[in-house]
Design an enzyme around this catalytic site. Structure first.
Site, short mmCIF file in Angstrom:
data_model
loop_
_atom_site.label_atom_id
_atom_site.label_comp_id
_atom_site.label_asym_id
_atom_site.label_seq_id
_atom_site.Cartn_x
_atom_site.Cartn_y
_atom_site.Cartn_z
N CYS A 1 36.42 39.31 35.71
CA CYS A 1 36.68 40.14 36.89
C CYS A 1 36.08 41.52 36.73
O CYS A 1 35.82 42.22 37.72
CB CYS A 1 38.18 40.23 37.16
SG CYS A 1 39.14 40.85 35.77
N GLU B 1 46.33 40.99 40.76
CA GLU B 1 45.05 41.40 40.18
C GLU B 1 44.02 40.44 40.73
O GLU B 1 43.94 39.29 40.31
CB GLU B 1 45.10 41.38 38.65
CG GLU B 1 44.00 42.21 38.00
CD GLU B 1 42.74 41.41 37.72
OE1 GLU B 1 41.87 41.36 38.63
OE2 GLU B 1 42.61 40.85 36.64
#
Length: 509
Positions: free
Chosen positions: A262, A228
């Site tokens: 993020c 990720e």
């Protein structure tokens, strides 16, 4: 260190290669027994973990704030709540999702077989987690690995090691054996040692550059990975959007956790017809935010994690200014509050030639750019190496969903931002340079198991027609069998059936 005050909270020795390998060896030795207790017993351990997290929610939130800087309110909502709900999802669904699954056979040739999908733990899962969400990210990944029967060795960010140790304490007190969940504290060298140890899978959350190095290292021994990585998430505000709601979403989406998310709104595209009203609303709301130590319950925006991150944000803003962007709010450090604070910043008239629209900023900056059509908005949103998440704001939900399907991202939200991370059922992950694999929900749980197909023949004493002993008759029989199953013409199918079953029975080898 506490990023708001500079206070040293604790010092650590970095775990070296020997210590990391020893931890992995202990985990491997203990894992088989952990897998053998069964899913239901592991779920009961998670239930006790959930109870303990809830019991200590305020204490945990303050510990997160002291080490990561975010306001206590955000620690409660984006960390503690996320973990409690992710645990709820696994308690409710892990048994069903992990149990053996019958697999029906459609091919007539295999009707006398019984097939099952079996989900088995990998063994030892290594997790390398980031500092921006030091509790929710490693906890959700760890719980999925544990309930599937794996052992876990976690290497947290060196900036938030204390929160990881709180997680360890909670899991051990809930009934997870000490060797089944271990924390190795250290810097990048410690992480590299974990990658090169004898783990069976790696889950990494962090930068694109580091993710590429990890993927290359993992390829040497075909180590499966979940990556990720970064995001540069676009927000599209269409001409029919509610400007008040959209501007509130943009301000929160850009500044939550001081922009160190993020899923932050890092690129905001606004239809030219509502561009100026939108900017005005964003500036007014930004100037009302309270920027201070996250332990102050009035805090809206806390500090950046360290000076390096602050300097990167500063560089992006200065580059944008030099290339013609207008600073409508912020654009400066906030030294009177603390060394790591930066004013929440709104930039207008940005372009894709600016670093602020190309590189991940990870700071409290909202860059806003105008567009003239839906097609242009989608083109701008997709003009990025990243593809983690995106959002579309419109009063027409069907229009929003149509655009969502055209945007290259792992998640697209219509009329909300960031919150998809808190939906435990929803997969989290990206496309393009934003990573590989998924966390959370059913698909995150699937990442923690190897899929095995088990096939059992129901009449074991009969030799199979496709074994050796071919000859012309067998070829004709197979031609008939194929016609029987797949010919479009009914007559050909009937003739095929006669050929398939009417030839001389051959003696198999």
């Amino acid at each position: 260190m506490n990023p708001a005050t500079g206070e040293v909270l604790r010092g650590f020795e970095c775990a070296g290669e020997d210590a990391v390998c020893a931890a992995v060896s202990r985990a491997r030795a203990a894992q088989e027994a952990w897998a053998a207790i069964g899913v239901r017993k592991r779920i009961e351990v998670l239930r006790e973990f959930q109870r303990r997290v809830h019991e200590r929610k305020s204490e945990l939130a303050e510990a997160i704030t002291r080490e990561a800087g975010k306001p206590v309110a955000e620690a409660l909502t984006t960390e503690v709540l996320v973990v409690l709900d992710a645990t709820r999802f696994l308690i409710d669904n892990a048994y069903r999702l992990l149990r053996d699954e019958p697999l029906p056979h459609g091919n007539l040739a295999t009707k006398l077989k019984s097939g099952r999908l079996v989900r088995e733990p990998y063994g030892v899962v290594g997790i390398i987690s980031p500092w921006n969400y030091p509790f929710s990210i490693p906890a959700t990944e760890t719980m999925a690995a544990l309930v599937a029967g794996n052992a876990v060795v976690l290497k947290p960010s060196e900036f938030t090691s204390l929160v990881a140790l709180e997680l360890k304490s909670l899991l051990h007190s809930a009934g997870v054996p000490e060797d089944i969940f271990q924390v190795v504290v250290g810097n990048g060298t410690t992480g590299a040692a974990l990658i090169h140890s004898q783990i069976d899978k790696l889950v990494f959350t962090g930068s694109v550059a580091t993710g590429k190095h990890i993927a290359a290292a993992a390829a040497e021994r075909l180590l499966p990975v979940v990556l990720e990585l970064g995001g540069k998430d676009p927000m599209l505000v269409l001409d029919d959007a509610d400007v008040d709601a959209a501007s509130s979403a943009a301000v929160w989406g850009a500044f939550v956790n001081a922009g160190q998310t993020c899923l932050s709104v890092e690129r905001c595209y606004v239809h030219r017809s509502v561009y100026e009203p939108f900017l005005k609303a964003c500036v007014e709301k930004t100037k009302k935010l309270t920027v201070t130590d996250g332990l102050d319950h009035n805090s809206d925006v806390g500090p950046l994690i360290h000076q390096g991150q602050l300097k990167l944000v500063e560089e992006h803003v200065e580059d944008a200014k030099a290339r013609g962007a207008r600073v409508l709010a912020g654009g400066l450090r906030f030294p009177e509050v603390g060394a790591n604070f930066y004013h929440p910043t709104v930039l207008a008239d940005v372009t894709h030639e600016m670093r602020i629209m190309r590189e991940e900023t990870f700071g409290p900056v909202l860059p806003v750019m105008a567009f003239d059509s839906d097609d242009e908005a989608v083109r701008l949103a997709n003009d990025s190496e990243f593809g983690l998440a995106a959002s579309v704001f419109t009063r027409d939900s069907a229009r929003g969903e149509r655009l969502a399907r055209r945007i290259q991202a792992g998640t697209v939200m219509v009329n909300d931002v960031v919150s998809c991370f808190g939906i435990s059922e929803a997969p989290h992950g990206g496309v393009k340079s934003s990573g590989l694999g998924r966390a959370h929900g059913r698909f995150g749980l699937d990442e923690m198991v190897r899929l095995k197909y088990v096939d059992v023949d129901l009449i074991p004493g009969i030799k199979k027609v496709w074994w050796y002993g071919y000859g012309m008759n067998f070829s004709r029989q197979m031609e008939g069998f194929l016609d029987m199953q797949f010919a479009r013409d009914l007559g050909m199918r009937l003739r095929g059936a006669l050929r398939a079953i009417g030839v001389v029975v051959r003696k198999k080898l």
